[in-house]
Design an enzyme around this catalytic site. Sequence first.
Site, PDB file in Angstrom:
ATOM      1  N   TYR A 218       0.834  -1.213   0.000  1.00  0.00           N
ATOM      2  CA  TYR A 218       0.000   0.000   0.000  1.00  0.00           C
ATOM      3  C   TYR A 218       0.873   1.269   0.000  1.00  0.00           C
ATOM      4  CZ  TYR A 218      -2.714  -3.583   2.628  1.00  0.00           C
ATOM      5  OH  TYR A 218      -3.291  -4.739   3.088  1.00  0.00           O
ATOM      6  N   ASN A 223       5.054   7.834  -0.341  1.00  0.00           N
ATOM      7  CA  ASN A 223       5.281   8.705   0.818  1.00  0.00           C
ATOM      8  C   ASN A 223       6.351   8.157   1.754  1.00  0.00           C
ATOM      9  OD1 ASN A 223       4.479  11.009   2.548  1.00  0.00           O
ATOM     10  ND2 ASN A 223       3.720   9.427   3.927  1.00  0.00           N
ATOM     11  N   CYS A 324      -4.281   3.702  10.694  1.00  0.00           N
ATOM     12  CA  CYS A 324      -5.230   4.810  10.832  1.00  0.00           C
ATOM     13  C   CYS A 324      -6.463   4.359  11.612  1.00  0.00           C
ATOM     14  CB  CYS A 324      -5.627   5.352   9.459  1.00  0.00           C
ATOM     15  SG  CYS A 324      -6.415   4.139   8.381  1.00  0.00           S
ATOM     16  N   GLU A 358      -4.096   8.005  14.866  1.00  0.00           N
ATOM     17  CA  GLU A 358      -3.161   7.332  13.963  1.00  0.00           C
ATOM     18  C   GLU A 358      -2.009   6.850  14.828  1.00  0.00           C
ATOM     19  OE1 GLU A 358      -2.004   7.446   9.422  1.00  0.00           O
ATOM     20  OE2 GLU A 358      -3.724   8.373  10.375  1.00  0.00           O
TER      21      GLU A 358
END
Length: 366
Positions: A218, A223, A324, A358
């Site tokens: 994912y 990032n 998350c 988170e």
Amino acid sequence: MTPEHLPTEQYEAQLAEKVARLQSMMAPFSGLVPEVFRSPVSHYRMRAEFRLWHDGDDLYHIMFDQQTKSRIRVDTFPAASQLINTLMKAMIAGVRDNHALRHKLFQIDYLTTLSNQAVVSLLYHKKLDEEWREAATALRDALRAQGLNVHLIGRATKTKIELDQDYIDERLPVAGKEIIYRQVENSFTQPNAAMNIQMLEWALEVTKDSKGDLLELYCGNGNFSLALTRNFNRVLATEIAKPSVAAAQYNIAANHIDNVQIIRMAAEEFTQAMNGVREFNRLQGIDLKRYQCETIFVDPPRSGLDSETEKMVQAYPRILYISCNPETLCKNLETLSQTHTVSRLALFDQFPYTHHMECGVLLTAR
């Protein structure tokens, strides 16, 4: 909390409540006190979406109360970046008295960066024509004359008009290095840029003595992959969304990184490939056996890891898991804790003044 008021005086209390809640949830798996990373108390959101309300000659942004579903007028939004607040006023002023831009407009989406770039998307219940394009171009030029670095996009059913481009390039300072991230309109990006920097630096710190290669599931626009390359020989990353894969490939080139390989496939498919269950054309030319991945990084959707991926990640000596949704993290830990222990635990206050948490855990094999 209301859209136009943040209870900043309650920030520390709401954060302490989250720390206590996370520690309680994690108690069956770890006695660690969470490392806590604070958000800016205001202007932390880099993206926002608003419906538009037409009230006679007036026009304004609205949000809906989650409980009552009642309409709330929003002229300022202190949770969002200063640039979004500036653009909210400028967009209303530019659209209110312009029929081509205002007619059938029902939503405006804002995406901004710390480097003060913006993409603004206008969503319509009508066909967009040349008159709209000319009016939007004039508005864009007027906004730029005010010193705003903005790109406009028009959207309608089966239609997307980019006046220039549908992306902006963020530049984040991460542990002494600047990383360029292309962010594409209508694709996932981390909403709280200041918190994202802290998450990246924490991930770097907990993996600083790593051996071998990194596997990431994912990966989005890369990032975490791009930041973590400096701690590993090579990084192999998977992502299913085409725009995110394209952005990740751009980011790899823009940052002159040569040790990251992105594969466009779902985590579940990659699990099948790793286990030899299926062969995929997308993996032609990639020898998975060449990779010596001793660390796996997962940042799954709110639903957490599926049972097959749970089993797959247990094969790795170290699991870095950004969650998350701590509830699904804890559900996954019921399985993962059979083979791994929690050696680091962090709370990232991505969405202040909300119930949302988170968190990050580093798991090491028993």
